[in-house]
Structure formats: C-alpha cells, structure tokens
Design a protein around this motif. Structure first.
Motif, PDB file in Angstrom:
ATOM      1  N   CYS A 112       0.825  -1.209   0.000  1.00  0.00           N
ATOM      2  CA  CYS A 112       0.000   0.000   0.000  1.00  0.00           C
ATOM      3  C   CYS A 112       0.860   1.260   0.000  1.00  0.00           C
ATOM      4  O   CYS A 112       1.928   1.296   0.606  1.00  0.00           O
ATOM      5  CB  CYS A 112      -0.881   0.026   1.255  1.00  0.00           C
ATOM      6  N   LEU A 113       0.357   2.270  -0.673  1.00  0.00           N
ATOM      7  CA  LEU A 113       0.953   3.603  -0.587  1.00  0.00           C
ATOM      8  C   LEU A 113      -0.100   4.529   0.009  1.00  0.00           C
ATOM      9  O   LEU A 113      -1.285   4.410  -0.302  1.00  0.00           O
ATOM     10  CB  LEU A 113       1.364   4.105  -1.979  1.00  0.00           C
ATOM     11  N   ASN A 140       1.137   1.921  13.491  1.00  0.00           N
ATOM     12  CA  ASN A 140       2.246   1.495  14.340  1.00  0.00           C
ATOM     13  C   ASN A 140       1.763   0.835  15.624  1.00  0.00           C
ATOM     14  O   ASN A 140       2.404  -0.057  16.162  1.00  0.00           O
ATOM     15  CB  ASN A 140       3.115   2.721  14.667  1.00  0.00           C
ATOM     16  N   ASN A 141       0.605   1.265  16.088  1.00  0.00           N
ATOM     17  CA  ASN A 141       0.050   0.708  17.318  1.00  0.00           C
ATOM     18  C   ASN A 141      -0.941  -0.417  17.041  1.00  0.00           C
ATOM     19  O   ASN A 141      -1.539  -0.965  17.961  1.00  0.00           O
ATOM     20  CB  ASN A 141      -0.630   1.808  18.133  1.00  0.00           C
ATOM     21  N   GLY A 142      -1.133  -0.710  15.776  1.00  0.00           N
ATOM     22  CA  GLY A 142      -2.106  -1.737  15.421  1.00  0.00           C
ATOM     23  C   GLY A 142      -1.428  -3.042  15.084  1.00  0.00           C
ATOM     24  O   GLY A 142      -0.257  -3.256  15.400  1.00  0.00           O
ATOM     25  N   ASP A 143      -2.183  -3.903  14.437  1.00  0.00           N
ATOM     26  CA  ASP A 143      -1.674  -5.235  14.177  1.00  0.00           C
ATOM     27  C   ASP A 143      -2.071  -5.685  12.766  1.00  0.00           C
ATOM     28  O   ASP A 143      -2.628  -6.750  12.582  1.00  0.00           O
ATOM     29  CB  ASP A 143      -2.253  -6.192  15.242  1.00  0.00           C
ATOM     30  N   LEU A 144      -1.802  -4.828  11.820  1.00  0.00           N
ATOM     31  CA  LEU A 144      -2.196  -5.143  10.449  1.00  0.00           C
ATOM     32  C   LEU A 144      -1.022  -5.831   9.732  1.00  0.00           C
ATOM     33  O   LEU A 144      -0.179  -5.181   9.142  1.00  0.00           O
ATOM     34  CB  LEU A 144      -2.618  -3.868   9.705  1.00  0.00           C
ATOM     35  N   LYS A 145      -1.025  -7.152   9.829  1.00  0.00           N
ATOM     36  CA  LYS A 145       0.134  -7.903   9.329  1.00  0.00           C
ATOM     37  C   LYS A 145       0.081  -8.189   7.830  1.00  0.00           C
ATOM     38  O   LYS A 145       1.073  -8.588   7.242  1.00  0.00           O
ATOM     39  CB  LYS A 145       0.229  -9.234  10.088  1.00  0.00           C
ATOM     40  N   ASN A 146      -1.065  -8.014   7.221  1.00  0.00           N
ATOM     41  CA  ASN A 146      -1.178  -8.368   5.808  1.00  0.00           C
ATOM     42  C   ASN A 146      -1.211  -7.167   4.864  1.00  0.00           C
ATOM     43  O   ASN A 146      -1.542  -7.297   3.695  1.00  0.00           O
ATOM     44  CB  ASN A 146      -2.391  -9.269   5.583  1.00  0.00           C
ATOM     45  N   VAL A 147      -0.899  -6.004   5.420  1.00  0.00           N
ATOM     46  CA  VAL A 147      -0.639  -4.864   4.541  1.00  0.00           C
ATOM     47  C   VAL A 147       0.784  -4.397   4.803  1.00  0.00           C
ATOM     48  O   VAL A 147       1.281  -4.473   5.916  1.00  0.00           O
ATOM     49  CB  VAL A 147      -1.612  -3.674   4.758  1.00  0.00           C
ATOM     50  N   MET A 148       1.426  -3.978   3.761  1.00  0.00           N
ATOM     51  CA  MET A 148       2.765  -3.438   3.891  1.00  0.00           C
ATOM     52  C   MET A 148       2.738  -2.003   3.363  1.00  0.00           C
ATOM     53  O   MET A 148       2.415  -1.787   2.190  1.00  0.00           O
ATOM     54  CB  MET A 148       3.723  -4.287   3.061  1.00  0.00           C
ATOM     55  N   ILE A 149       3.011  -1.060   4.237  1.00  0.00           N
ATOM     56  CA  ILE A 149       3.051   0.332   3.777  1.00  0.00           C
ATOM     57  C   ILE A 149       4.414   0.570   3.137  1.00  0.00           C
ATOM     58  O   ILE A 149       5.450   0.516   3.795  1.00  0.00           O
ATOM     59  CB  ILE A 149       2.804   1.324   4.932  1.00  0.00           C
ATOM     60  N   CYS A 150       4.392   0.809   1.837  1.00  0.00           N
ATOM     61  CA  CYS A 150       5.644   0.908   1.075  1.00  0.00           C
ATOM     62  C   CYS A 150       6.051   2.346   0.775  1.00  0.00           C
ATOM     63  O   CYS A 150       7.117   2.569   0.201  1.00  0.00           O
ATOM     64  CB  CYS A 150       5.519   0.147  -0.239  1.00  0.00           C
ATOM     65  N   LYS A 180       9.710   8.152   7.253  1.00  0.00           N
ATOM     66  CA  LYS A 180      10.763   7.123   7.267  1.00  0.00           C
ATOM     67  C   LYS A 180      11.520   7.189   8.599  1.00  0.00           C
ATOM     68  O   LYS A 180      11.735   6.172   9.257  1.00  0.00           O
ATOM     69  CB  LYS A 180      11.713   7.381   6.094  1.00  0.00           C
ATOM     70  N   GLU A 181      11.890   8.388   8.962  1.00  0.00           N
ATOM     71  CA  GLU A 181      12.661   8.604  10.183  1.00  0.00           C
ATOM     72  C   GLU A 181      11.865   8.181  11.429  1.00  0.00           C
ATOM     73  O   GLU A 181      12.393   7.536  12.330  1.00  0.00           O
ATOM     74  CB  GLU A 181      13.032  10.096  10.261  1.00  0.00           C
ATOM     75  N   MET A 182      10.588   8.514  11.442  1.00  0.00           N
ATOM     76  CA  MET A 182       9.776   8.255  12.640  1.00  0.00           C
ATOM     77  C   MET A 182       9.301   6.816  12.770  1.00  0.00           C
ATOM     78  O   MET A 182       9.219   6.289  13.874  1.00  0.00           O
ATOM     79  CB  MET A 182       8.550   9.180  12.646  1.00  0.00           C
ATOM     80  N   TYR A 183       8.971   6.194  11.639  1.00  0.00           N
ATOM     81  CA  TYR A 183       8.295   4.896  11.731  1.00  0.00           C
ATOM     82  C   TYR A 183       8.939   3.746  10.952  1.00  0.00           C
ATOM     83  O   TYR A 183       8.629   2.590  11.190  1.00  0.00           O
ATOM     84  CB  TYR A 183       6.836   5.032  11.273  1.00  0.00           C
ATOM     85  N   PHE A 184       9.771   4.068   9.989  1.00  0.00           N
ATOM     86  CA  PHE A 184      10.237   2.992   9.098  1.00  0.00           C
ATOM     87  C   PHE A 184      11.760   2.975   8.942  1.00  0.00           C
ATOM     88  O   PHE A 184      12.276   2.529   7.932  1.00  0.00           O
ATOM     89  CB  PHE A 184       9.595   3.147   7.708  1.00  0.00           C
ATOM     90  N   LYS A 185      12.432   3.459   9.948  1.00  0.00           N
ATOM     91  CA  LYS A 185      13.876   3.641   9.827  1.00  0.00           C
ATOM     92  C   LYS A 185      14.597   2.372   9.368  1.00  0.00           C
ATOM     93  O   LYS A 185      15.453   2.411   8.506  1.00  0.00           O
ATOM     94  CB  LYS A 185      14.452   4.096  11.169  1.00  0.00           C
ATOM     95  N   ASP A 189      11.251  -1.841   3.122  1.00  0.00           N
ATOM     96  CA  ASP A 189      10.103  -1.809   2.222  1.00  0.00           C
ATOM     97  C   ASP A 189       9.464  -0.429   2.113  1.00  0.00           C
ATOM     98  O   ASP A 189       8.737  -0.154   1.169  1.00  0.00           O
ATOM     99  CB  ASP A 189       9.048  -2.820   2.681  1.00  0.00           C
ATOM    100  N   PHE A 190       9.703   0.403   3.101  1.00  0.00           N
ATOM    101  CA  PHE A 190       9.184   1.775   2.993  1.00  0.00           C
ATOM    102  C   PHE A 190      10.190   2.564   2.145  1.00  0.00           C
ATOM    103  O   PHE A 190      11.133   3.162   2.663  1.00  0.00           O
ATOM    104  CB  PHE A 190       9.021   2.412   4.379  1.00  0.00           C
TER     105      PHE A 190
END
Ligand code: PLP
Length: 223
Positions: A112-113, A140-150, A180-185, A189-190
């Motif tokens: 997902c974008l 970040n606080n959830g549990d969505l394992k089948n989506v990938m935020i790219c 990127k800095e805050m959540y996907f360092k 895949d991001f």
C-alpha cells in the motif's frame, strides 16, 4: 491509437540508470494495448476503476503486477484483493484495515501507498500531513500484518505552472523522509514515492519519485 512503442523505449532509456519504476496506466484503453506492452516485457500496469480492472485482470497473464492507482471504496476492496499488487490511493486507517482484512482472507500481503493531498484542487483524495502521521501512529500501534506500507503517493495540481508542481512534489519528499525517520527507519520496504504522470514525471523524478504513472504519453489521450 496504438501503443507508442518508440516513446516507451525512450522512457525505458531515460529510466535505465535510475531506480524508478514505470507503471503503464491503461484506464479506458483496450486489452490489446496491454498485451502489446506486455509482449515488450512490461509487467507493471495501473488501473483506477474497480469494474475495469475486474474485466481486464482475468483475460491477461497472471504475472502482471496490477497497481490500483485510483481511490478504492472500502466495500470494493474485496474484489481486487485476490490479485492486486499495490494499492496507491490509501487515505484512511479504516481503508487500510479493510485492505488488511481482505488480504488475510486471501492469505497474501498487499502493498500500500498512502495518498497525500498536495494539489490545489479540492476534488482529489488524500491525507494532509497531520492525517498522515495520525494514520501512521495508528498503524504502528495496530496489528495489520497483511498490509505493507511501502511509501507515499501524490498527484500534483493540474496547472502549467511547474514551479507549483515542483513545490508540491518537494513537500511529499519532506513528508516521506519524516515518516521514514519516525516509523520505518529500519524497514527497507518503505522506499517508494509514487508521483509523476505524463506531463510532470521529469520533475517528479528530480524531486525523488521512485514510481511514475504514465498513461497518455504511452497510449494516446483518453476520451
Ligand atoms: C490517469 C492517471 C494517471 C496517468 O495520467 P497521464 O497524464 O495520462 O499520464 C496517473 N495517475 C493517476 C492516479 C491517474 O488517474
């Protein structure tokens, strides 16, 4: 009008030493146009109407990577979830939850974008900066394992003033870097920024785009 194969090859040359992916946008265009580009080796195709992609998908080779580039309503996600490679227009946490739910059902991960609203026009979908970070916080606080935020996706204003377009693209890159800095360092895949269409893709690439979505330049203008 047939596929502009010379332009296609020129585009590939332009992208040769970059990490930019070309998504060929085939909305309103016939199956034959997709087949023609497929025969040249192209695999990334973009559509933005559920009904149309539903008609095209079953009759085309299954190694095509289908990019859904339009706004998808929550109640339609289930139709494209079995095969869509990437959904570019995610602009709410609720939609992300629904995509995850349908991805689980299909036992797959959907890329997902997150769509950012940068244009002056009010009709376009998308998140502002505050909404983007709220969504990322929830994710970040959830549990969505089948989506990938790219990464992020955006459409610039419909204008001849390219200084506005450039400024808008720059703002997406700033948000991308911050996210990127805050959540996907440490999450490789991001890494995607989907911005740039037939008229503004060069500026988009200069401003950090990694996915350009090209329609009319390759297939002729739409009615
Ligand atoms: C139609 C469309 C494109 C392609 O636009 P062109 O100007 O024909 O290249 C790209 N992105 C989105 C979201 C679209 O709807």
């Amino acid at each position: 009008m047939a596929v502009q194969t010379t332009i296609y090859h020129d585009l590939l040359k332009e992208l040769e030493n970059t990490a930019v992916t070309l998504v060929a946008v085939t909305k309103t265009k016939p199956i034959e146009d997709i087949q023609e580009l497929y025969a040249l080796g192209h695999r990334d195709f973009g559509e933005n109407y559920v009904q149309e992609i539903q008609e095209k998908y079953p009759v085309l080779p299954n190694d095509i990577r289908w990019h859904f580039i339009g706004h998808v309503q929550s109640n339609k996600v289930k139709y494209i979830a079995p095969y869509v490679f990437m959904i570019h227009g995610v602009d709410s946490f609720k939609l992300l939850q629904e995509i995850n739910k349908q991805a689980v059902r299909n036992n797959r991960v959907i890329h997902c974008l997150l769509q950012i609203h940068i244009a002056e026009e009010e009709t376009k979908f998308g998140l502002n900066e505050e909404e983007l970070f709220e969504l990322l916080y929830n994710f970040n606080n959830g549990d969505l394992k089948n989506v990938m935020i790219c990464g992020l996706m955006a459409m610039a204003s419909f204008t001849d003033d390219f200084s506005i377009v450039r400024r808008e693209f720059k703002s997406v890159k700033v948000m991308f870097d911050k996210a990127k800095e805050m959540y996907f360092k440490r999450i490789d895949d991001f890494s995607s920024i989907s911005m740039g269409m037939s008229n503004d893709y060069k500026i988009a690439i200069e401003e950090g785009s990694t996915i350009i979505r090209i329609g009319s330049k390759l297939f002729g203008s739409r009615n």
